[in-house]
Scaffold this active site. Structure first.
Site, short mmCIF file in Angstrom:
data_model
loop_
_atom_site.label_atom_id
_atom_site.label_comp_id
_atom_site.label_asym_id
_atom_site.label_seq_id
_atom_site.Cartn_x
_atom_site.Cartn_y
_atom_site.Cartn_z
CE1 TYR A 55 -22.31 79.27 127.20
CE2 TYR A 55 -23.86 80.41 125.39
CZ TYR A 55 -22.46 79.28 126.45
OH TYR A 55 -22.04 78.13 124.80
NE ARG A 58 -24.64 75.78 130.91
CZ ARG A 58 -23.14 75.43 131.24
NH1 ARG A 58 -22.60 76.09 129.82
NH2 ARG A 58 -22.93 74.50 131.68
CG ASN A 90 -15.64 72.32 134.03
OD1 ASN A 90 -16.42 71.77 133.25
ND2 ASN A 90 -15.91 71.14 135.06
CG ASP A 92 -18.03 75.21 137.22
OD1 ASP A 92 -17.06 75.22 137.88
OD2 ASP A 92 -18.50 73.72 136.35
CG HIS A 107 -13.71 74.95 126.92
ND1 HIS A 107 -14.26 73.17 127.33
CD2 HIS A 107 -12.97 74.51 125.75
CE1 HIS A 107 -14.01 72.73 125.80
NE2 HIS A 107 -12.57 73.10 125.18
CB SER A 179 -17.90 62.85 127.37
OG SER A 179 -17.81 63.81 126.50
CG LEU A 204 -21.60 57.87 136.36
CD1 LEU A 204 -21.38 57.96 137.73
CD2 LEU A 204 -22.04 59.13 135.86
CD GLU A 205 -21.27 56.68 131.46
OE1 GLU A 205 -21.89 56.73 131.50
OE2 GLU A 205 -21.32 58.50 130.48
CB ALA A 221 -15.28 63.20 140.46
P1 OAD Z 1 -19.43 66.06 128.77
O1 OAD Z 1 -20.94 66.12 129.32
O2 OAD Z 1 -19.54 65.59 127.79
O3 OAD Z 1 -19.02 64.43 130.00
C1 OAD Z 1 -19.20 64.46 131.11
C2 OAD Z 1 -18.86 63.23 131.43
O4 OAD Z 1 -18.86 62.92 132.87
C3 OAD Z 1 -19.26 61.61 130.88
O5 OAD Z 1 -18.50 61.34 130.23
C4 OAD Z 1 -19.85 61.48 131.46
O6 OAD Z 1 -20.14 60.13 132.83
C5 OAD Z 1 -19.12 61.64 133.47
N1 OAD Z 1 -19.83 61.91 134.89
C6 OAD Z 1 -20.79 62.74 135.21
N2 OAD Z 1 -21.17 62.89 136.67
C7 OAD Z 1 -19.97 62.35 136.55
C8 OAD Z 1 -19.54 62.23 138.10
N3 OAD Z 1 -20.21 62.75 139.60
N4 OAD Z 1 -18.69 61.43 138.42
C9 OAD Z 1 -17.50 61.95 137.76
N5 OAD Z 1 -17.98 61.39 136.54
C10 OAD Z 1 -19.03 62.12 136.27
O7 OAD Z 1 -18.44 66.75 129.71
P2 OAD Z 1 -17.16 67.68 128.92
O8 OAD Z 1 -16.02 66.07 128.17
O9 OAD Z 1 -16.83 68.56 129.80
O10 OAD Z 1 -17.89 73.13 125.57
O11 OAD Z 1 -17.12 68.12 128.04
C11 OAD Z 1 -16.59 69.61 126.96
C12 OAD Z 1 -17.14 70.32 126.56
O12 OAD Z 1 -18.41 69.82 125.41
C13 OAD Z 1 -17.65 71.46 127.49
O13 OAD Z 1 -15.88 72.15 127.83
C14 OAD Z 1 -18.30 72.07 126.48
C15 OAD Z 1 -19.00 70.72 125.83
O14 OAD Z 1 -19.81 71.57 124.64
C16 OAD Z 1 -17.84 74.13 125.56
O15 OAD Z 1 -19.18 74.97 125.82
C17 OAD Z 1 -17.22 75.18 124.61
#
Ligand code: OAD
Length: 236
Positions: A55, A58, A90, A92, A107, A179, A204-205, A221
């Site tokens: 952390y 980060r 997020n 951040d 979170h 995701s 993204l996908e 995005a």
């Molecule tokens: P993920 O890393 O699981 O997913 C990120 C998503 O963003 C993926 O589906 C990518 O395809 C998409 N992506 C990547 N680049 C992109 C872009 N430039 N524009 C649009 N989409 C893009 O992240 P989260 O879903 O946020 O929890 O993960 C959820 C939680 O899992 C987080 O908050 C964290 C983690 O463990 C904790 O820390 C509690």
């Protein structure tokens, strides 16, 4: 979308173009640990030095990155529209630095640390808080080590009452850059759908829960959200 109540949920994908690594796009590993193994109360108990280093890296990195056009577009949407609740997974502070005033961090946040005794959180971003050493809190009689102010796996996300209230009552529910792996955030689209909201995904996908959405816009995005926001503001 004028006059409609809008909720936006963002995930790691919105910060990707700012240079913040997402959790599951690459190999999903940090120094050979799965994120699920680093971000737990048990990991903090068993190996606090490793978790603290993860952390602190980060927290330091957050100082070096800047909001991207997707963060700015959401802030503009909030300002121009006037009825947009922004929820982020997020940790951040790029939404705030991009101009969003009210952000629900379900979170937790990197910029605060939490006293393990009193559970109070404090902004700790001065130089002395960013070194590899633990930070001590003196808010209680016994000074104690502070923990990252992050919701770990197995812990309850923050502000769930406010979040369900906003999602239950929204007309439009938009997800950007997530995701759909982590609950309860990933299930909010189903709650919104059941309540009759229009659901939109910008990612993204196509992620694993793509079929839950009425509309899916794929792309970066930062590249597609500014134009989408303009369309949404022009819609009646
Ligand atoms: P993920 O890393 O699981 O997913 C990120 C998503 O963003 C993926 O589906 C990518 O395809 C998409 N992506 C990547 N680049 C992109 C872009 N430039 N524009 C649009 N989409 C893009 O992240 P989260 O879903 O946020 O929890 O993960 C959820 C939680 O899992 C987080 O908050 C964290 C983690 O463990 C904790 O820390 C509690």
């Amino acid at each position: 979308m004028r006059g409609k109540s809008v909720v936006i949920l963002t995930g790691a994908g919105i910060s990707a173009e700012s240079g913040v690594r997402t959790f599951r796009d690459n190999d999903g590993l940090w120094e050979n640990h799965r994120i699920e193994d680093v971000a737990t109360p048990l990991a903090w108990y068993n190996d606090p030095v490793m978790v603290w280093r993860f952390y602190q890296a980060r927290r330091n990195q957050m100082q070096e990155v800047e909001p991207n056009p997707a963060h700015l577009a959401i802030a503009e949407f909030q300002r121009e529209h006037g009825n947009v609740t922004l929820i982020t997974q997020n940790v951040d502070n790029l939404h705030e630095r991009g101009g969003s005033e009210s952000v629900i961090h379900m979170h937790g946040k990197l910029e605060t640390l939490r006293c393990e005794s009193s559970e109070e959180s404090y902004v700790c971003m001065n130089l002395e808080h960013l070194s590899p050493d633990f930070v001590e809190c003196s808010c209680c009689a016994e000074p104690s080590r502070m923990r990252p102010d992050i919701v770990w796996f197995g812990e309850m996300p923050m502000f769930m009452r406010e979040i369900y209230e906003a999602v239950d009552n929204c007309d439009v529910f938009i997800v950007v850059g997530s995701s759909g792996h982590v609950y309860p955030a990933a299930g909010l689209v189903d709650v919104a759908s059941q309540m009759g909201a229009r659901t939109i995904l910008v990612n993204l996908e196509e992620p694993m829960n793509a079929e839950s959405f009425d509309e899916v816009h794929t792309g970066k995005a930062g590249e597609i959200l500014p134009a989408l926001v303009k369309t949404w503001l022009d819609e009646v």
